[in-house]
Design a protein around this motif. Structure first.
Motif, PDB file in Angstrom:
ATOM      1  N   ASN A 160      11.365   8.569  57.126  1.00 43.06           N
ATOM      2  CA  ASN A 160      11.577   7.350  57.897  1.00 43.06           C
ATOM      3  C   ASN A 160      13.036   6.942  57.757  1.00 43.06           C
ATOM      4  O   ASN A 160      13.586   6.892  56.657  1.00 43.06           O
ATOM      5  CB  ASN A 160      10.666   6.249  57.359  1.00 43.06           C
ATOM      6  CG  ASN A 160      10.832   4.957  58.119  1.00 43.06           C
ATOM      7  OD1 ASN A 160      11.728   4.175  57.822  1.00 43.06           O
ATOM      8  ND2 ASN A 160       9.960   4.717  59.082  1.00 43.06           N
ATOM      9  N   MET A 161      13.694   6.646  58.879  1.00 43.35           N
ATOM     10  CA  MET A 161      15.139   6.414  58.868  1.00 43.35           C
ATOM     11  C   MET A 161      15.543   5.094  58.228  1.00 43.35           C
ATOM     12  O   MET A 161      16.642   4.980  57.677  1.00 43.35           O
ATOM     13  CB  MET A 161      15.692   6.482  60.297  1.00 43.35           C
ATOM     14  CG  MET A 161      15.588   7.848  60.928  1.00 43.35           C
ATOM     15  SD  MET A 161      16.341   7.883  62.570  1.00 43.35           S
ATOM     16  CE  MET A 161      15.983   9.561  63.093  1.00 43.35           C
ATOM     17  N   GLY A 163      13.714   3.475  55.914  1.00 47.43           N
ATOM     18  CA  GLY A 163      13.085   3.277  54.608  1.00 47.43           C
ATOM     19  C   GLY A 163      11.917   2.321  54.639  1.00 47.43           C
ATOM     20  O   GLY A 163      11.526   1.787  53.595  1.00 47.43           O
ATOM     21  N   ASP A 164      11.338   2.086  55.833  1.00 38.60           N
ATOM     22  CA  ASP A 164      10.204   1.169  55.935  1.00 38.60           C
ATOM     23  C   ASP A 164       8.931   1.759  55.344  1.00 38.60           C
ATOM     24  O   ASP A 164       7.987   1.038  55.039  1.00 38.60           O
ATOM     25  CB  ASP A 164       9.966   0.782  57.401  1.00 38.60           C
ATOM     26  CG  ASP A 164      11.069  -0.129  57.936  1.00 38.60           C
ATOM     27  OD1 ASP A 164      11.705  -0.812  57.101  1.00 38.60           O
ATOM     28  OD2 ASP A 164      11.300  -0.149  59.151  1.00 38.60           O
ATOM     29  N   ASP A 165       8.895   3.079  55.245  1.00 36.86           N
ATOM     30  CA  ASP A 165       7.777   3.698  54.531  1.00 36.86           C
ATOM     31  C   ASP A 165       8.342   4.842  53.691  1.00 36.86           C
ATOM     32  O   ASP A 165       9.475   5.282  53.886  1.00 36.86           O
ATOM     33  CB  ASP A 165       6.692   4.194  55.494  1.00 36.86           C
ATOM     34  CG  ASP A 165       7.147   5.361  56.358  1.00 36.86           C
ATOM     35  OD1 ASP A 165       7.579   6.384  55.794  1.00 36.86           O
ATOM     36  OD2 ASP A 165       7.053   5.262  57.602  1.00 36.86           O
ATOM     37  N   THR A 166       7.550   5.300  52.768  1.00 37.66           N
ATOM     38  CA  THR A 166       8.016   6.331  51.833  1.00 37.66           C
ATOM     39  C   THR A 166       7.338   7.675  52.083  1.00 37.66           C
ATOM     40  O   THR A 166       7.420   8.563  51.231  1.00 37.66           O
ATOM     41  CB  THR A 166       7.741   5.880  50.388  1.00 37.66           C
ATOM     42  OG1 THR A 166       6.338   5.661  50.220  1.00 37.66           O
ATOM     43  CG2 THR A 166       8.495   4.601  50.064  1.00 37.66           C
ATOM     44  N   ASP A 167       6.701   7.817  53.228  1.00 35.36           N
ATOM     45  CA  ASP A 167       6.023   9.078  53.544  1.00 35.36           C
ATOM     46  C   ASP A 167       7.038  10.213  53.665  1.00 35.36           C
ATOM     47  O   ASP A 167       8.109  10.052  54.275  1.00 35.36           O
ATOM     48  CB  ASP A 167       5.260   8.974  54.872  1.00 35.36           C
ATOM     49  CG  ASP A 167       4.064   8.038  54.762  1.00 35.36           C
ATOM     50  OD1 ASP A 167       3.684   7.718  53.613  1.00 35.36           O
ATOM     51  OD2 ASP A 167       3.538   7.617  55.807  1.00 35.36           O
ATOM     52  N   TYR A 172       7.262  18.700  62.312  1.00 39.82           N
ATOM     53  CA  TYR A 172       8.387  18.203  63.104  1.00 39.82           C
ATOM     54  C   TYR A 172       8.086  16.835  63.709  1.00 39.82           C
ATOM     55  O   TYR A 172       7.009  16.590  64.248  1.00 39.82           O
ATOM     56  CB  TYR A 172       8.732  19.188  64.225  1.00 39.82           C
ATOM     57  CG  TYR A 172       9.839  18.664  65.110  1.00 39.82           C
ATOM     58  CD1 TYR A 172      11.163  18.742  64.697  1.00 39.82           C
ATOM     59  CD2 TYR A 172       9.543  18.066  66.335  1.00 39.82           C
ATOM     60  CE1 TYR A 172      12.185  18.245  65.499  1.00 39.82           C
ATOM     61  CE2 TYR A 172      10.561  17.568  67.139  1.00 39.82           C
ATOM     62  CZ  TYR A 172      11.880  17.649  66.707  1.00 39.82           C
ATOM     63  OH  TYR A 172      12.894  17.144  67.502  1.00 39.82           O
ATOM     64  N   ASP A 173       9.065  15.949  63.558  1.00 40.64           N
ATOM     65  CA  ASP A 173       8.964  14.606  64.138  1.00 40.64           C
ATOM     66  C   ASP A 173      10.377  14.169  64.515  1.00 40.64           C
ATOM     67  O   ASP A 173      11.213  13.881  63.648  1.00 40.64           O
ATOM     68  CB  ASP A 173       8.351  13.630  63.134  1.00 40.64           C
ATOM     69  CG  ASP A 173       8.064  12.255  63.756  1.00 40.64           C
ATOM     70  OD1 ASP A 173       8.715  11.911  64.760  1.00 40.64           O
ATOM     71  OD2 ASP A 173       7.212  11.530  63.214  1.00 40.64           O
ATOM     72  N   GLY A 174      10.671  14.153  65.830  1.00 40.51           N
ATOM     73  CA  GLY A 174      12.012  13.826  66.309  1.00 40.51           C
ATOM     74  C   GLY A 174      12.440  12.403  66.026  1.00 40.51           C
ATOM     75  O   GLY A 174      13.628  12.070  66.180  1.00 40.51           O
ATOM     76  N   ASN A 175      11.498  11.530  65.656  1.00 38.39           N
ATOM     77  CA  ASN A 175      11.841  10.148  65.362  1.00 38.39           C
ATOM     78  C   ASN A 175      12.143   9.918  63.874  1.00 38.39           C
ATOM     79  O   ASN A 175      12.378   8.780  63.473  1.00 38.39           O
ATOM     80  CB  ASN A 175      10.685   9.228  65.778  1.00 38.39           C
ATOM     81  CG  ASN A 175      10.469   9.242  67.281  1.00 38.39           C
ATOM     82  OD1 ASN A 175      11.433   9.212  68.054  1.00 38.39           O
ATOM     83  ND2 ASN A 175       9.207   9.289  67.700  1.00 38.39           N
ATOM     84  N   VAL A 201      19.368  -0.394  55.153  1.00 40.77           N
ATOM     85  CA  VAL A 201      19.807   0.987  55.009  1.00 40.77           C
ATOM     86  C   VAL A 201      19.330   1.794  56.217  1.00 40.77           C
ATOM     87  O   VAL A 201      18.293   1.472  56.817  1.00 40.77           O
ATOM     88  CB  VAL A 201      19.258   1.585  53.678  1.00 40.77           C
ATOM     89  CG1 VAL A 201      17.736   1.682  53.707  1.00 40.77           C
ATOM     90  CG2 VAL A 201      19.883   2.933  53.386  1.00 40.77           C
ATOM     91  N   TYR A 202      20.091   2.832  56.533  1.00 46.36           N
ATOM     92  CA  TYR A 202      19.736   3.659  57.680  1.00 46.36           C
ATOM     93  C   TYR A 202      20.162   5.101  57.418  1.00 46.36           C
ATOM     94  O   TYR A 202      21.322   5.372  57.110  1.00 46.36           O
ATOM     95  CB  TYR A 202      20.418   3.149  58.952  1.00 46.36           C
ATOM     96  CG  TYR A 202      19.973   3.855  60.206  1.00 46.36           C
ATOM     97  CD1 TYR A 202      18.689   3.688  60.717  1.00 46.36           C
ATOM     98  CD2 TYR A 202      20.850   4.697  60.897  1.00 46.36           C
ATOM     99  CE1 TYR A 202      18.276   4.333  61.883  1.00 46.36           C
ATOM    100  CE2 TYR A 202      20.459   5.337  62.061  1.00 46.36           C
ATOM    101  CZ  TYR A 202      19.160   5.159  62.539  1.00 46.36           C
ATOM    102  OH  TYR A 202      18.756   5.799  63.687  1.00 46.36           O
ATOM    103  N   LEU A 203      19.206   6.026  57.521  1.00 47.02           N
ATOM    104  CA  LEU A 203      19.491   7.452  57.360  1.00 47.02           C
ATOM    105  C   LEU A 203      19.844   8.001  58.734  1.00 47.02           C
ATOM    106  O   LEU A 203      18.958   8.279  59.558  1.00 47.02           O
ATOM    107  CB  LEU A 203      18.267   8.174  56.775  1.00 47.02           C
ATOM    108  CG  LEU A 203      17.667   7.576  55.495  1.00 47.02           C
ATOM    109  CD1 LEU A 203      16.489   8.410  55.012  1.00 47.02           C
ATOM    110  CD2 LEU A 203      18.723   7.458  54.400  1.00 47.02           C
TER     111      LEU A 203
END
Length: 331
Positions: A160-161, A163-167, A172-175, A201-203
């Motif tokens: 998750n970009m 950090g809203d979840d820790t999965d 493949y997941d383009g989002n 934060v943003y990945l």
């Protein structure tokens, strides 16, 4: 008759007196004096003899016999349990204190000047971690260390970009953001630590394939940048660390520009201060980057964080080294 009888009685009395006197004299000569029997009632040994035989013998000059009698008396008293035997005093010899053997002089360490430790000491640096520089987390990719166009991480993970979840997902997941799966958990923890500090934060960029890197580089050329300048902004295909999946651009979610101004955000300040705790370093620090002639050969990028493991990350940061300088200690 009466006179004769009286004379005989007188003579008999005189004779009796003489005999009594002689007997008394002889008895006094051998009799025990009162001082010799002063302890008669309390001295069992003397009761056996009827007098203090030891004193008697001493008083009559029979000293050897007196000593023998005294010895016999002492032994008798012990045998009868009337006294405790005397324990001869023994000389107390101080316990010997062992003399500590002097420690052998340590053998001076012979350091190979061509070893990582020898090279570090020659540069005034502490000994570096004992590692295999060829392990996956230390891979070096730059203008002089190219990856083959076919290189891909063994497995990709999708995060998750924001950090809203820790999965951590593996399909493949383009989002979601792609990274080498081996750094996925440390990166998630890093992002979560920043969010726990109340910072956005943003990945924004992780793994890039060779073809994607080619597209980005050619776009810079099409924008009018020369080849040499374009290489400092976007790495030439095969020389980009993003192709390893071992790095990620991390920014403030609300800071749109990915330039040096990012270093002024609270998010970057937290990330740069705590990155080593999670095994990351600022890959292109300001004093090592900026031009093609700099050590890294890349512009200053306060957003680009690279995973090298906690021990190496701390060594690099504490000694102000970039990955190129670290590699020089091992090869």
């Amino acid at each position: 008759m009466n006179v004769k009888k009286r004379v005989r009685e007188l003579i008999g009395g005189i004779a009796f007196a003489i005999i009594f006197a002689v007997f008394g004299y002889w008895s006094c000569k051998v009799a025990v004096h009162s001082s010799d029997t002063a302890n008669y009632e309390t001295n069992a040994f003397n009761r056996e003899y009827g007098y203090d035989r030891v004193s008697y013998l001493r008083n009559h000059g029979r000293l050897e016999e007196a000593e023998a009698a005294q010895e016999a008396y002492d032994l008798w008293m012990i045998d009868e349990g009337l006294v405790e035997p005397e324990v001869p005093e023994t000389e107390i010899v101080p316990e010997a204190v062992p003399v500590a053997e002097s420690a052998p002089e340590p053998t001076p360490e012979v350091i190979d000047p061509n070893s990582p430790k020898g090279r570090a000491l020659a540069k005034g640096l502490p000994a570096p971690p004992e590692i295999d520089i060829n392990d996956w987390q230390y891979i070096l990719v730059n203008p002089t260390h190219e990856l083959e166009s076919t290189y891909e991480p063994p497995q990709l993970a999708y995060l998750n970009m924001t950090g809203d979840d820790t999965d951590i997902r593996y399909d493949y997941d383009g989002n979601r953001q792609m990274v080498d799966s081996r750094i996925a958990q440390p990166l998630v923890d890093f992002a979560q630590g920043c969010k726990a500090a109340g910072l956005p934060v943003y990945l924004s960029s992780g793994y890039r394939a060779y073809t994607e890197q080619s597209y980005l580089f050619n776009r810079k050329l099409n924008q009018g940048y020369s080849y040499d300048v374009a290489k400092t902004i976007v790495a030439y295909p095969g020389t980009s660390e993003h192709q390893t999946g071992m790095c990620c651009d991390i920014t403030d979610y609300y800071h749109e520009l990915k330039d040096e101004s990012l270093a002024q955000t609270e998010t970057y300040k937290w990330l740069s201060e705590h990155c080593t705790e999670y095994g990351f370093v600022v890959r292109y620090p300001e004093d090592k980057s900026g031009s093609a002639d700099s050590i890294t050969g890349v512009i200053y990028e306060p957003w680009h964080f690279r995973y090298v493991g906690v021990d190496v990350a701390k060594y690099l940061t504490e000694n102000n080294l970039c990955l190129e300088e670290f590699w020089e200690l091992y090869v």
